[in-house]
Scaffold this motif. Structure first.
Motif, PDB file in Angstrom:
ATOM      1  N   TRP B  49       0.828  -1.203   0.000  1.00  0.00           N
ATOM      2  CA  TRP B  49       0.000   0.000   0.000  1.00  0.00           C
ATOM      3  C   TRP B  49       0.861   1.251   0.000  1.00  0.00           C
ATOM      4  N   LYS B  50       2.075   1.076  -0.491  1.00  0.00           N
ATOM      5  CA  LYS B  50       3.063   2.143  -0.439  1.00  0.00           C
ATOM      6  C   LYS B  50       2.580   3.441  -1.078  1.00  0.00           C
ATOM      7  N   TYR B  51       1.858   3.327  -2.185  1.00  0.00           N
ATOM      8  CA  TYR B  51       1.470   4.533  -2.918  1.00  0.00           C
ATOM      9  C   TYR B  51      -0.024   4.838  -2.840  1.00  0.00           C
ATOM     10  N   THR B  52      -0.750   4.027  -2.080  1.00  0.00           N
ATOM     11  CA  THR B  52      -2.196   4.251  -2.009  1.00  0.00           C
ATOM     12  C   THR B  52      -2.616   4.416  -0.555  1.00  0.00           C
ATOM     13  N   ARG B  53      -3.119   5.587  -0.274  1.00  0.00           N
ATOM     14  CA  ARG B  53      -3.570   5.870   1.092  1.00  0.00           C
ATOM     15  C   ARG B  53      -5.045   5.534   1.214  1.00  0.00           C
ATOM     16  N   VAL B  54      -5.387   4.812   2.269  1.00  0.00           N
ATOM     17  CA  VAL B  54      -6.788   4.438   2.450  1.00  0.00           C
ATOM     18  C   VAL B  54      -7.427   5.247   3.576  1.00  0.00           C
ATOM     19  N   GLY B  55      -6.743   6.302   3.993  1.00  0.00           N
ATOM     20  CA  GLY B  55      -7.253   7.143   5.086  1.00  0.00           C
ATOM     21  C   GLY B  55      -8.671   7.630   4.862  1.00  0.00           C
ATOM     22  N   LYS B  56      -8.976   7.988   3.609  1.00  0.00           N
ATOM     23  CA  LYS B  56     -10.332   8.469   3.308  1.00  0.00           C
ATOM     24  C   LYS B  56     -11.360   7.373   3.525  1.00  0.00           C
TER      25      LYS B  56
END
Ligand SMILES: Nc1ncnc2c1ncn2[C@@H]1O[C@H](COP(=O)(O)OP(=O)(O)OP(=O)(O)O)[C@@H](O)[C@H]1O
Ligand SMILES: [Mg+2]
Lengths: 251, 423
Positions: B49-56
Motif C-alpha cells: 500500500w506504499k502509494y495508495t492511502r486508504v485514510g479516506k
C-alpha cells in the motif's frame, strides 16, 4: 502572397534570423539555398508557427493577415503548408484519419461543410496517385516505418490533399533517388497554379531542373544575402558559397 | 508524561457493519474475524500500500442498510443482456432482468445453498489482507455464476453494481465457476448514483476449469468522491483461457488487486487494462500472474493517461515457478502524463525460478510527443484534436484487444463525455 519584413528570430537566446526580407507573389516559385546552419529550416519553422522560437522583430503578412499572430493550425487553415525536412513518425495515428480531421477542421474554419467519406476516399485515391504513394501507405500510421523517400512522398501527398496557397518544401529532395525526385517534383508541378506559390529550400541544383524557380535566394547567417534567377543556382553549384560569404563578410 | 490512546479504526469501522448472513464455510468467517481483530487499516509503510492511502476510506462512518427500494435510473453496458443489479451489495431483483440461459446458473449469493458456496474463500487470501477479510466477514450479497461443462454462452451477461448514498459501505462478494469446455464473457459494471464518500469493497473468486474460456470485462465508472477496492482471485486449470479487461474511467480512489494462479499446463492468460484519470483521481492496479505450471502464455498490457493532479500506480508481478518451464510471459505498462502535476508509480516485477522461459517486461512513462503535436497542428488540426488523436492512438492498443462491441461503445461514449476524446 507573403511578405516578410526584417524578420528576427531567436531560440534559447541565440539569434538565428537576423533581419530577413522576402516577398513571394501568387504563381511564383522561389528557391532558397544556403550553407548548413544558415537558418533555412528556422525560417520554415517560424513561418509554420513553431512555438520555441521567439520573434524579436519584424513582420510577416500572409495574404492580408498578420501571420505571426496566428496559431500553427490557423496558419495551415489560412493556406500555409510546410513539408518538413525531417517528417516525424506518429505511431498509432492513421495518416488518412488525421488528414480527414485536418481537412474538415480547415473546411469548418472556412465555413464550408465537412467532406463526405466517399468524396474523401476519392480524394485520397486521386492525390496519392499523383505522388505514386501506395494506397496502403496512405492509410498506415503517419510515417511509421516509412523509408526516407516514402516520408517525403507522404509530405507531398498531404500537401496535395490540403491544397495550400503557399507551400514551403524544406529539403524535400534530400535523400531521394532520381526516380523519387522526379515523382515528387512532378507532384509539385501538377499542384502549381496561378493562385498558389511555392518556396523550395534545397541544397541541390538538380531539383531546380524539375521545379523551375522564378527566383533563387541565398540565405546566409540569418539573412537573404543574394537573390537572382535560376542561373544563380547553377553558379552556386559550380562555385559553392565561399564567394558569397566573402562578399557578405567584407561588409 | 502523556499516554497515547490508540483507537483501532478498523475495529470501530467494522462494528458498524452487518455480519454476513451468507452460507459460507464458518472457518472462512472465523479466520476473517480473527484477522480483522489483529489488524489495522494498511498504511503506506505496508509495501502493498506504499502509494495508495486508504485514510479516506478508514474515515468513513459506515451507514449500512439491508434493503433498497428507491427507483434508480437504468445503468447498463450491454443492451439485451441478462442483467443482475446490486445496490450497495444488496440484490435488486426489481432492477434485474433477462431470461434463463441453458447451462448457466446465475443468482445472488443470498439464494445459494451452503453446498454451492462451499468453495467460497478458497482463493481469496485472508492472511494479511484486511479488505478480503472484511469482505469475508461482512459480505451482504453478490453474484453466483456457474457455467456447466460444454456450455458455450452466447447470450450477454452483465453484473451491475451501483453505489448510492453518503458514507455507504458495500461489501460485495462474487463467485464464478466455469466448468470444463465452457465459454463465456461476463461484463461487470461498477457505477454510482448520488453517492458521496462511499466505499465498495468487492471480492470476486473465479475458477476456470479445464479447457474453459472466460472473458471478464470490468468497467469502473463510479463518480468522483467514492472509493473502490476490487479484488479478483482467479485460478486456471489446464488448457484454459482467461482474459480480463479492466477499464477504469472514474472514481476517486480505485484499487484493483488481480491475482491469477495459472495452475495447469497449456493455459493462456490475458490481462488488459486502461485507466484514464483526471482531477484528483487515484488509481492503483496491482496484478499478480503466478505461473505454477509449464507451457503457458500470459500477456499483460496496461496503459494509462493521467491528467490534472491525478496519480496512477501500477504494480505487476509475474512469478514463474521452478517447474514452470516453457513459459512465455509478456508484461508492459505505459503511461502518458498530460499535466505537470500528474504522476505515476510503475513497478513491473518478474520473479523467475525456471530456466527455460521467455519473459519480457517494460514500463514507460512520458508526455505526449510535442513534435508530433506540432506536426498535426501544422496540418490544420486544432491543438485539442491533435492531443486527442495522440491519446487515442496510445490507449487504442488496449482498446483494440477488447472484443465486446458493447464494452467498446460504452467506453468510447464515456471518454467522449468525460474527456471529450473521440476514438
Ligand atoms: N534549439 C536550438 N538552440 C540553439 N541553436 C539552435 C537550436 N536549433 C537550431 N539552432 C541553430 O540554428 C541555426 C540554424 O539552423 P537551421 O536548421 O535553420 O539551418 P538550415 O539552414 O536549415 O541548415 P541545413 O542546411 O543543415 O538544414 C544552426 O546554427 C543551429 O545549430
Ligand atoms: Mg534545414
Amino acid at each position: 502572397m507573403i511578405t516578410i519584413k526584417n524578420l528576427h528570430a531567436s531560440i534559447d537566446g541565440k539569434e538565428i534570423l537576423k533581419g530577413l526580407n522576402l516577398e513571394v507573389k501568387a504563381g511564383e516559385v522561389h528557391a532558397i539555398m544556403g550553407p548548413n546552419g544558415a537558418g533555412k529550416s528556422t525560417l520554415a519553422s517560424v513561418l509554420a508557427g513553431r512555438e520555441e522560437y521567439e520573434i524579436t522583430e519584424g513582420e510577416v503578412n500572409f495574404d492580408g493577415t498578420d501571420l505571426l499572430e496566428l496559431s500553427p493550425e490557423d496558419r495551415a487553415r489560412e493556406g500555409l503548408f510546410l513539408a518538413f525536412q525531417y517528417p516525424i513518425e506518429i505511431p498509432g495515428v492513421s495518416n488518412v484519419n488525421f488528414l480527414r480531421t485536418a481537412l474538415n477542421e480547415i473546411r469548418e474554419y472556412k465555413g464550408q461543410e465537412a467532406i463526405s467519406a466517399k468524396d474523401f476516399m476519392a480524394l485520397v485515391r486521386e492525390k496519392s496517385a499523383i505522388v505514386e504513394l501506395d494506397a496502403k501507405l496512405a492509410s498506415r500510421s503517419v510515417n511509421e516505418g516509412f523509408s526516407g523517400g516514402e516520408k517525403k512522398r507522404n509530405e507531398i501527398f498531404q500537401m496535395a490533399m490540403l491544397a495550400p496557397k503557399l507551400a514551403i518544401l524544406d529539403e524535400t529532395d534530400s535523400g531521394l533517388d532520381i526516380d523519387a525526385l522526379r515523382i515528387v517534383a512532378s507532384g509539385v508541378n501538377k499542384l502549381k497554379s496561378p493562385e498558389n506559390a511555392t518556396i523550395v529550400i534545397t541544397h541541390y541544383q538538380r531539383l531546380l531542373d524539375y521545379i523551375v524557380p522564378d527566383f533563387v535566394h541565398v540565405l546566409y547567417n540569418g539573412k537573404i544575402v543574394k537573390s537572382g534567377t535560376k542561373e544563380l543556382a547553377l553558379e552556386l553549384e559550380e562555385k559553392g558559397y565561399d564567394w558569397i560569404k566573402a562578399e557578405v563578410d567584407k561588409h | 508524561m502523556s499516554t497515547t490512546l490508540s483507537i483501532n479504526k478498523l475495529a470501530k469501522f467494522t462494528t458498524a457493519l452487518t455480519p454476513t448472513s451468507l452460507t459460507f464455510s464458518q472457518d472462512v468467517i472465523k479466520d476473517a474475524l480473527a484477522q480483522l481483530s489483529s489488524s489495522e487499516f494498511p498504511t503506506t509503510r505496508n509495501e502493498q500500500w506504499k502509494y495508495t492511502r486508504v485514510g479516506k476510506i478508514a474515515a468513513i462512518e459506515p451507514q449500512v442498510k439491508t434493503e433498497y427500494t428507491r427507483k434508480l435510473p437504468k445503468y447498463s453496458i450491454a443492451e439485451n443482456a441478462v442483467t443482475f443489479v446490486f445496490e450497495n451489495g444488496i440484490f435488486r431483483s426489481d432492477l434485474s432482468y433477462g431470461e434463463v440461459i441453458n447451462g448457466v446458473t446465475i443468482k445472488p449469493l443470498t439464494a445459494c445453498t451452503a453446498a454451492e458456496l462451499v468453495s467460497v474463500g478458497k482463493l481469496a487470501k485472508i492472511e494479511g489482507d484486511v479488505f478480503n477479510s472484511m469482505n469475508s466477514a461482512y459480505a451482504s450479497d453478490g453474484i453466483y455464476i456457474h457455467i456447466a461443462s460444454n456450455t458455450i454462452v452466447q447470450k450477454k451477461i452483465q453484473i451491475i453494481q451501483i453505489l448510492t448514498g453518503n458514507q455507504t459501505v458495500a461489501n460485495t462478494r462474487n463467485y464464478l465457476f466455469c466448468d470444463k469446455f465452457s465459454k463465456a464473457e461476463i461484463i461487470f459494471g461498477a457505477f454510482s448514483h448520488d453517492a458521496t464518500n462511499s466505499f465498495n469493497n468487492v471480492v470476486t473468486e473465479i475458477l476456470v476449469e479445464e479447457n474453459a474460456d472466460l472473458t471478464i470485462d470490468k468497467i469502473q465508472y463510479e463518480e468522483a468522491g467514492n472509493y473502490t477496492i476490487a479484488t479478483e482471485n482467479v485460478q486456471q486449470a489446464k488448457d484454459s483461457t482467461f482474459t480480463i479487461n479492466t477499464l477504469t474511467l472514474n472514481g476517486t480512489i480505485v484499487r484493483n488487486n488481480l491475482t491469477i494462479n495459472v495452475a495447469g499446463t497449456n493455459c493462456t492468460t490475458n490481462l488488459n487494462g486502461a485507466y484514464l484519470l483526471k482531477e484528483n483521481q487515484h488509481v492503483d492496479n496491482h496484478t499478480v500472474v503466478d505461473h505454477l505450471t509449464p507451457h503457458c502464455n500470459s500477456n499483460e498490457l496496461y496503459k494509462g493517461v493521467i491528467d490534472d493532479k491525478a496519480t496512477a500506480v501500477f504494480n505487476g508481478k509475474v512469478f514463474v515457478r521452478k517447474d514452470a518451464q516453457k513459459i512465455n510471459a509478456f508484461q508492459s505498462n505505459g503511461n502518458v502524463l498530460l499535466s505537470d502535476n500528474a504522476s505515476v508509480n510503475s513497478k513491473p516485477e518478474l520473479e523467475i525460478y525456471a530456466d527455460d522461459v521467455k519473459c519480457s517486461h517494460g514500463s514507460t512513462t512520458g508526455q505526449l510527443d510535442e513534435e508530433a503535436v506540432f506536426y498535426l497542428r501544422a496540418r490544420g488540426l486544432s491543438e485539442k484534436s491533435a492531443r486527442h488523436l495522440m491519446v487515442s492512438a496510445f490507449i487504442g492498443d488496449v482498446l483494440e484487444k477488447i472484443e465486446s462491441e458493447d464494452v467498446l461503445a460504452f467506453t468510447q461514449k464515456i471518454l467522449q463525455e468525460r474527456f471529450g476524446w473521440e476514438f
